[in-house]
Design an enzyme around this catalytic site. Sequence first.
Site, PDB file in Angstrom:
ATOM      1  N   LYS A 187      -0.284   4.704   4.716  1.00 24.25           N
ATOM      2  CA  LYS A 187      -1.125   3.742   5.450  1.00 24.25           C
ATOM      3  C   LYS A 187      -0.491   3.444   6.806  1.00 24.25           C
ATOM      4  O   LYS A 187       0.710   3.185   6.897  1.00 24.25           O
ATOM      5  CB  LYS A 187      -1.303   2.454   4.644  1.00 24.25           C
ATOM      6  CG  LYS A 187      -2.300   1.491   5.279  1.00 24.25           C
ATOM      7  CD  LYS A 187      -2.703   0.392   4.301  1.00 24.25           C
ATOM      8  CE  LYS A 187      -3.677  -0.589   4.948  1.00 24.25           C
ATOM      9  NZ  LYS A 187      -4.937   0.057   5.362  1.00 24.25           N
TER      10      LYS A 187
ATOM     11  N   HIS B 107       0.837  -1.199   0.000  1.00 23.93           N
ATOM     12  CA  HIS B 107       0.000   0.000   0.000  1.00 23.93           C
ATOM     13  C   HIS B 107       0.876   1.254   0.000  1.00 23.93           C
ATOM     14  O   HIS B 107       2.087   1.178   0.197  1.00 23.93           O
ATOM     15  CB  HIS B 107      -0.914   0.037   1.232  1.00 23.93           C
ATOM     16  CG  HIS B 107      -2.085  -0.878   1.132  1.00 23.93           C
ATOM     17  ND1 HIS B 107      -2.000  -2.213   1.453  1.00 23.93           N
ATOM     18  CD2 HIS B 107      -3.370  -0.665   0.737  1.00 23.93           C
ATOM     19  CE1 HIS B 107      -3.190  -2.782   1.277  1.00 23.93           C
ATOM     20  NE2 HIS B 107      -4.036  -1.861   0.843  1.00 23.93           N
TER      21      HIS B 107
END
Length: 272
Positions: free
Chosen positions: A164, A160
């Site tokens: 995040k 990600h």
Amino acid sequence: MNETDMKLVVVGAAGRMGQTLIRIIHETAGVRLHAAIERTGSPFIGRDAGELAGAGPMGVAVTDKPLEAFVEAEGVLDFTAPAATVEFAGLAAQARIVHVVGTTGCSADDEARIRAAARHARVIKSGNMSLGVNLLGVLTEKAARALPAGGWDIEILEMHHKHKVDAPSGTALLLGEAAARGRGIDLADHSVRVRDGHTGARPEGSIGFATLRGGSVIGEHSVVIAGEGEMVTLSHSATDRSIFARGAVAAALWGRSRKPGFYSMLDVLGLD
């Protein structure tokens, strides 16, 4: 605008997902934005939610009064943080509305409190709201059941964007739970999330996780099932954040006619 449109509240309205949700609500038939919520002290309080999201004026000002918004609404879309989600779950239960939860990183205590709220609200919670990922979960469970632990090792890899804050991702855990169900085991007792130094041989039947973070990656997930001389890889790539928002809106519409309870996207999509 139609009087029968489902009135939805977006919490965390100024965030990436909040803005995406506002845009998707604006372009989706059968729903309308009733309120947009931000934390007290946010510089976005009072701003038009549509303008904030790049969808043009919508006549809905961002506010920091969630309960007032919830009691006049039919559903809330929540991709915030665990502590905020627990608070919103209690308010949604008071208002007896649909609470769609895409928040990840919740503790066991958070989960218990969200489930308790489902006695009065219709809670739909998933680590991922997209059709593709939930189908991947079904396929992962089937593959884990078909390929015995004695000869096949399961590893879950995810990547990600650099912003995040939780790991493994909610989607990776969703896939891990699916694999554990297929094997008939408890994920908490069989997951391996950190490997460093002299780890020794891989424990048979364990489910490993590997986490990557960087750039602007929306979401990449792979389930690797490795045997002797062959390997099966099941994967999903998210290239547009709107897939999660569309799934959340679909979940809210589905939950509108349901009884209070705790549901998942597998229920919404008929994959359970």
